[in-house]
Design a protein around this motif. Structure first.
Motif, PDB file in Angstrom:
ATOM      1  N   ALA A 165      34.122  35.951  26.462  1.00 21.20           N
ATOM      2  CA  ALA A 165      34.641  34.634  26.115  1.00 21.20           C
ATOM      3  C   ALA A 165      35.653  34.726  24.984  1.00 21.20           C
ATOM      4  O   ALA A 165      36.718  34.086  25.018  1.00 21.20           O
ATOM      5  N   GLN A 166      35.340  35.533  23.959  1.00 16.47           N
ATOM      6  CA  GLN A 166      36.249  35.652  22.823  1.00 16.47           C
ATOM      7  C   GLN A 166      37.564  36.299  23.234  1.00 16.47           C
ATOM      8  O   GLN A 166      38.640  35.893  22.775  1.00 16.47           O
ATOM      9  N   GLU A 167      37.515  37.281  24.120  1.00 18.59           N
ATOM     10  CA  GLU A 167      38.746  37.928  24.561  1.00 18.59           C
ATOM     11  C   GLU A 167      39.606  36.979  25.398  1.00 18.59           C
ATOM     12  O   GLU A 167      40.839  36.969  25.280  1.00 18.59           O
ATOM     13  N   ARG A 172      45.456  35.288  38.697  1.00 23.31           N
ATOM     14  CA  ARG A 172      45.566  35.863  37.359  1.00 23.31           C
ATOM     15  C   ARG A 172      44.219  36.189  36.729  1.00 23.31           C
ATOM     16  O   ARG A 172      44.140  36.439  35.527  1.00 23.31           O
ATOM     17  N   GLN A 173      43.153  36.171  37.514  1.00 23.18           N
ATOM     18  CA  GLN A 173      41.842  36.429  36.941  1.00 23.18           C
ATOM     19  C   GLN A 173      41.726  37.879  36.466  1.00 23.18           C
ATOM     20  O   GLN A 173      42.022  38.824  37.207  1.00 23.18           O
ATOM     21  N   GLY A 174      41.298  38.015  35.223  1.00 25.85           N
ATOM     22  CA  GLY A 174      40.989  39.343  34.696  1.00 25.85           C
ATOM     23  C   GLY A 174      39.505  39.620  34.805  1.00 25.85           C
ATOM     24  O   GLY A 174      38.717  38.798  35.296  1.00 25.85           O
ATOM     25  N   LEU A 182      33.844  37.862  35.068  1.00 24.47           N
ATOM     26  CA  LEU A 182      32.485  37.994  34.549  1.00 24.47           C
ATOM     27  C   LEU A 182      31.922  36.638  34.145  1.00 24.47           C
ATOM     28  O   LEU A 182      30.755  36.306  34.455  1.00 24.47           O
ATOM     29  N   LEU A 183      32.706  35.830  33.465  1.00 26.37           N
ATOM     30  CA  LEU A 183      32.221  34.509  33.024  1.00 26.37           C
ATOM     31  C   LEU A 183      31.950  33.593  34.211  1.00 26.37           C
ATOM     32  O   LEU A 183      31.000  32.798  34.190  1.00 26.37           O
TER      33      LEU A 183
END
Length: 504
Positions: A143-145, A172-174, A179-180
């Motif tokens: 989340a922070q990244e 554009r999903q990384g 993961l989230l």
């Protein structure tokens, strides 16, 4: 003596009348012209749930007046349920309750929503972000990244929200975004990320209006705040802005439907669009807001009194016509404002029927009045006799018209009998003192003035303006005051200068 106070009064009346009329048009969207059509959406919400067999309580969000839309009417159908309307922080909700409910339950809510471009939303205070969002490892690092990545590529809360939503798009999903999304739904996840970033935001629900659609559901949107400004974002695409056909149903960040004492609850929507006259569409709004000074409206009166005032408010128009013809043109009339009353009678009888009836009554009345002059009666007795004679003439013409099948002749009873009697008396005296020529001049002038006043007063646009914009009465007063200050030549008086031009 200075004329400054006079001009100040005229200017004040003009400014006040124009301001009241413009305020009425802008604030309540009363149209300037009759016959304008407005789009109205009829929306029905159906709540279904299965009751547990005991007390049940159902709470559902309701739409309110907002940018582009105004709630006209709303109704519910909930047999056996108690109903209360709640409002808190600009959000409206309906609360149904019942002591004993068993099996499948259906509740209905319907509303008429006017498409009103000038409407504005009630202020809903922005939420306070809570940056202390709790994440479990490894979601806290992801989340922070994601937040840092979107923050570095943004300049304000709106661009940050758009960048954040785009980072969760399929293209554009990384790895962090994927993961989230395995743990959270997209809408709640975006709100948690915005909260952690200190950006005020809430999830709201809206209904996309499409004519003839049934069993529709609400769509979720993210409302982001930047100070006093706010913007709406589509959580699926990141598109910023509110579609024109989006009706905000719940705008306080709360659930749309809450059911206690039941299961399997859901709400679906059906809608249909239609057009109706603009005056009818805004009538309820005018009646509700008729208490304040600028919003003063006769629409709050019973319909019978409204119909009466619709005619009374036309009298200043007829009076203005009389002032114009007498002051500027110089037409002579038998009585100052007798033509206005005759014009009112023409409105009730139609012009042709009124003209024929007026000429018949006055002609027969003059003959009988001529005979009464030989009896040397006192004025009061003579006028009383003329009044009785006029009543008898009107009654006789009405009976004859009915016997002959001429129903239009029955409307002659709308003529003001006292005014007709004084007109006959005045014309008779004028005949004796000035001769028949002066009678024809003043009688013809009265009839011409009455016809012109009738044409002005019976105009649909004028009837609409005078009834819906009371500020027009102040404007008419200012115009009449200005005409009353005129001291130049009348148009018909210019004939006196004709010999001068012939000599030249």
């Amino acid at each position: 003596m200075t004329r400054l106070p006079f001009y100040l009064i005229v200017a004040l009346l003009l400014v006040a009348g124009i301001a009241m009329s413009v305020h009425r048009h802008v604030q309540f969207e009363v149209p300037w012209t009759p016959g304008e059509q407005r789009q109205v959406w009829e929306i029905e919400a159906q709540v279904n749930f299965r009751a547990d067999g005991g007390p049940a309580k159902v709470e559902m969000a309701l739409p309110s007046t907002q940018r582009g839309f105004r709630v006209l009417t709303e109704h519910t159908a909930s047999p056996g349920y108690g109903l209360n309307y709640l409002e808190e922080d600009g959000a409206r909700r309906a609360l149904w309750s019942v002591r004993d409910a068993q099996g499948n339950q259906q509740l209905y809510y319907s509303a008429q929503i006017l498409v009103a471009p000038q409407a504005r939303a009630n202020d809903v205070p922005p939420p306070t972000p809570d940056p202390n969002v709790v994440w479990e490892p490894p979601y806290d690092t992801a989340a922070q990244e994601v937040i840092d990545h979107a923050w570095s590529r943004s300049a304000n809360p709106f661009t940050f929200a758009r960048q954040l939503i785009n980072d969760f798009s399929d293209e554009r999903q990384g790895e962090n975004a994927r993961l989230l999304l395995t743990q959270f739904d997209r809408g709640p996840l975006l709100l948690r990320l915005l909260d952690q970033a200190g950006v005020p935001a809430r999830e709201v629900s809206g209904l996309l209006l499409e004519n003839g659609r049934r069993r529709q559901t609400l769509t979720s949107w993210i409302q982001v705040y930047d100070g006093n400004d706010s913007a709406l974002f589509d959580p699926a695409t990141g598109d910023q802005g509110r579609p024109d056909n989006l009706l905000m149903w719940e705008n306080a960040g709360r659930s749309v439907l809450e059911v206690q004492g039941g299961t399997n609850s859901r709400v679906s929507f059906s809608m249909i669009s239609r057009s109706q006259p603009a005056a009818a569409a805004v009538r309820s709004q005018l009646a509700e807001d008729a208490g304040t000074l600028l919003n003063f409206s006769i629409h709050s009166l019973p319909l019978e009194e409204q119909a009466l005032f619709q005619t009374i408010l036309l009298i200043p128009i007829g009076a203005l016509v009389v002032v114009l013809l007498r002051v500027l043109i110089g037409i002579k009339t038998s009585g100052t404002f007798m033509p206005v009353l005759i014009a009112l009678a023409f409105i009730q009888t139609t012009l042709l029927t009124g003209l024929v009836g007026f000429l018949l009554v006055v002609a027969v009345g003059l003959v009988i009045r001529n005979y009464l002059s030989y009896l040397n009666l006192l004025l009061v007795a003579r006028v009383t006799a003329v009044i009785i004679t006029v009543i008898a003439i009107i009654s006789l013409f009405s009976v004859l018209s009915f016997r002959l099948g001429l129903n239009a002749g029955l409307q002659i009873t709308f003529f003001p009998m006292i005014i007709l009697s004084w007109t006959i008396e005045r014309m008779s005296i004028l005949w004796e003192e000035e001769g028949p020529k002066e009678v024809l001049i003043q009688g013809g002038g009265s009839l011409l003035t009455a016809v012109l006043a009738y044409l002005a007063m019976n105009n649909p646009w004028i009837r609409h303006i005078t009834f819906n914009f009371l500020g027009v009465q102040l404007i008419l007063m200012a115009l009449i005051l200005m005409l009353g200050n005129y001291t130049g030549y009348r148009l018909l008086e210019l004939r006196r200068f004709k010999p001068v031009t012939e000599d030249d």
